[in-house]
Enzyme design. Sequence first.
Site, mmCIF file in Angstrom:
data_model
loop_
_atom_site.group_PDB
_atom_site.id
_atom_site.type_symbol
_atom_site.label_atom_id
_atom_site.label_comp_id
_atom_site.label_asym_id
_atom_site.label_seq_id
_atom_site.Cartn_x
_atom_site.Cartn_y
_atom_site.Cartn_z
ATOM 1 N N ALA A 193 0.587 5.301 1.061
ATOM 2 C CA ALA A 193 -0.232 6.313 1.725
ATOM 3 C C ALA A 193 0.366 7.693 1.501
ATOM 4 O O ALA A 193 1.220 7.896 0.637
ATOM 5 C CB ALA A 193 -0.354 5.992 3.212
ATOM 6 N N SER A 194 -0.072 8.647 2.329
ATOM 7 C CA SER A 194 0.336 10.031 2.111
ATOM 8 C C SER A 194 1.800 10.268 2.441
ATOM 9 O O SER A 194 2.466 11.067 1.797
ATOM 10 C CB SER A 194 -0.540 10.960 2.955
ATOM 11 O OG SER A 194 -0.460 10.601 4.322
ATOM 12 N N LEU A 195 2.316 9.580 3.467
ATOM 13 C CA LEU A 195 3.669 9.844 3.938
ATOM 14 C C LEU A 195 4.646 8.702 3.675
ATOM 15 O O LEU A 195 5.858 8.916 3.747
ATOM 16 C CB LEU A 195 3.652 10.135 5.445
ATOM 17 C CG LEU A 195 2.694 11.221 5.933
ATOM 18 C CD1 LEU A 195 2.820 11.388 7.440
ATOM 19 C CD2 LEU A 195 2.966 12.538 5.224
ATOM 20 N N GLN A 230 5.125 4.256 2.181
ATOM 21 C CA GLN A 230 4.570 3.055 1.572
ATOM 22 C C GLN A 230 4.982 1.854 2.423
ATOM 23 O O GLN A 230 6.007 1.873 3.105
ATOM 24 C CB GLN A 230 5.027 2.887 0.132
ATOM 25 C CG GLN A 230 6.517 2.868 -0.093
ATOM 26 C CD GLN A 230 6.873 2.969 -1.567
ATOM 27 O OE1 GLN A 230 6.132 3.540 -2.359
ATOM 28 N NE2 GLN A 230 8.014 2.412 -1.946
ATOM 29 N N VAL A 231 4.147 0.816 2.400
ATOM 30 C CA VAL A 231 4.318 -0.331 3.299
ATOM 31 C C VAL A 231 4.757 -1.544 2.492
ATOM 32 O O VAL A 231 4.153 -1.868 1.454
ATOM 33 C CB VAL A 231 3.014 -0.633 4.053
ATOM 34 C CG1 VAL A 231 3.218 -1.805 5.014
ATOM 35 C CG2 VAL A 231 2.539 0.598 4.816
ATOM 36 N N ASP A 249 -6.285 10.088 13.067
ATOM 37 C CA ASP A 249 -6.359 9.753 11.637
ATOM 38 C C ASP A 249 -6.949 8.351 11.452
ATOM 39 O O ASP A 249 -6.332 7.487 10.839
ATOM 40 C CB ASP A 249 -4.955 9.825 11.025
ATOM 41 C CG ASP A 249 -4.986 9.809 9.504
ATOM 42 O OD1 ASP A 249 -6.055 10.104 8.931
ATOM 43 O OD2 ASP A 249 -3.949 9.508 8.886
ATOM 44 N N LYS A 304 7.142 0.019 7.193
ATOM 45 C CA LYS A 304 6.645 1.306 6.706
ATOM 46 C C LYS A 304 7.843 2.194 6.388
ATOM 47 O O LYS A 304 8.612 2.549 7.277
ATOM 48 C CB LYS A 304 5.754 1.952 7.779
ATOM 49 C CG LYS A 304 5.078 3.229 7.353
ATOM 50 C CD LYS A 304 4.154 3.729 8.470
ATOM 51 C CE LYS A 304 3.458 5.023 8.091
ATOM 52 N NZ LYS A 304 2.574 5.508 9.178
ATOM 53 N N ALA A 322 0.860 -1.190 0.000
ATOM 54 C CA ALA A 322 0.000 0.000 0.000
ATOM 55 C C ALA A 322 0.887 1.228 0.000
ATOM 56 O O ALA A 322 2.028 1.190 0.481
ATOM 57 C CB ALA A 322 -0.933 -0.002 1.211
#
Length: 581
Positions: A210-212, A214-215, A361, A229, A208
């Site tokens: 995300a905004s900050l 990736q995993v 969040d 992460k 995935a």
Amino acid sequence: MELRRTVQLCRFHSLLLQRRCPWQPPARHCRHRASPPMQCWDWCRGSLRKGLLVAGLGLPLAAGIYYRLADAQEQRKMRLLVEGVWRFGRSLYLGMCISVDYWRTAHVALRGVDENSPEYKKVMSACHQRAADRLVQGAIYNGGLYVKLGQGLCAFNHLLPPEYISTLRVLEDQALKRGYGEVDELFLEDFKATADALFREFNYQPMAAASLAQVHKARLQDGTLVAVKVQYIDLRDRFDGDIRTLELLLRIVEFMHPSFGFSWVLKDLKETLAQELDFENEGRNAERCARDLHHFPYVVVPKVHWDKCSKRVLTADYCEGCKINNVESIREQGLDLKDTADKLIQMFAEQIFYTGFIHADPHPGNVLVRRGPDGKAQLVLLDHGLYEFLSERDRSALCKLWRAIILRDDAAMRACSAELGVKDYFLFCEILMQRPIHMGQLRLANILTWEETLYMQAMAQHHFDRIMQVLKDLPRPMLLVFRNINTVRSINIALGAPVDRYFVMGKSAVKGWSRIAGHRSSGIRSSSLFCWLRVKWESLKFEIALRKEMFSMRLMASLIRFLAYVGFLSESEQIYEYFQA
């Protein structure tokens, strides 16, 4: 000499009289008067041309040489400077396109068209979709904070058109992915080793984005399956620039629309957002959250592996599960939607009303659902980078306010709002509940009717200045608390609203206030047994008061129906509305 000049002039006059064409001055006299300005202009023009040529060739050449001689981090900063200008230009361009598109649609394409007609709805829906597509495209290409802002908009599914909500949801876990080389470059900077050397197995293809960060899925040397992460390598360097860009864009919007002033919100939350870039801080937040919620056996917080962590890398246990708003996957696991929603609400209500350490969040991508050992729903809480702490004083006031709203206690609503610094108490209560409040109606439906939705949208449109004043009056941590409450509300609706969220949170508020009051007491009143008894007693009083009010209202409605039936009262629209309530 004087005689020669006179002869020359006489000869000139004679030639002039003989010519029939217009008079032209002698070349010598013309050059004598016009030459200096013409020469000056030619010289300036030539110098400017040379200067532009030197600047056009020299500056890029000098910048290229400096870039080649700089180290990798300095080169990255230079790239970010150029990309920052592009991000600002892209954001400004998209904003102007959206504004012009809406103006053209409203004033040209739909001029004279009835707002309730199918044609109007079709054309406006297409405009909404174009705007949402542009927002997603800009957020993905800009990345970072722009994606996070897009995620925040998803929670306002009762105010924004449905085209926005369905389109912006891709930002929850589908941001722009980075290449393999960037991941290894970051690991070399933080661990002096590549990712595949640090782990037994490391999948460079991210699960995935995300905004900050990736995993990635990986396996430790002992065989433990983990999720790694990895922060985007340029995020820390571009954070300040993105904040300044967003502040400038918000000021431009505020200049064009004076009532739409959100620049102060970004200014107040800047430090809180900066903490999210520290993954070591996120690991500590995860461990504290696990301690606070340890008495909820259905809550799982992945264990952090500190030897594989840095400020830009976080390694924790890998947990399977589906997103909490994925109704089909939850049902495929044989889990109950009502049980899932009830556990979600209780989990976050515990943070808001009692612990005060609040996940800010909780979008659906950060809450996974899986089948627990007891065969029921188990919640996996992810992404602990953005937390907010609510003081005990504010928590106590919020607990009492929620109870007062549920019981429709107007005086208590006013007093508790004043404790939080808000004068416009009724508007504040409707913002907190995210729905209209009818003082003569105790029950709060989780899903808004069409009329209630129109009321909330009209309130946001026509009372925007009052809403902004309420938000400014509140303690700053309440801004992110609002985000938590609103996101949980939207998830409950996505699950079909199987739980009375207001009542469940009301009971948690009463329970939290009782425990806070018990901890303030001294002597025997602070003992665990006394606190337990007080919690039970206050919860019982709350339920009795609620059911008593509901019973009295139903009794009154039955009496009015009877009087209307026997003819003592004539049926009217007011009586019908009372029955509906």
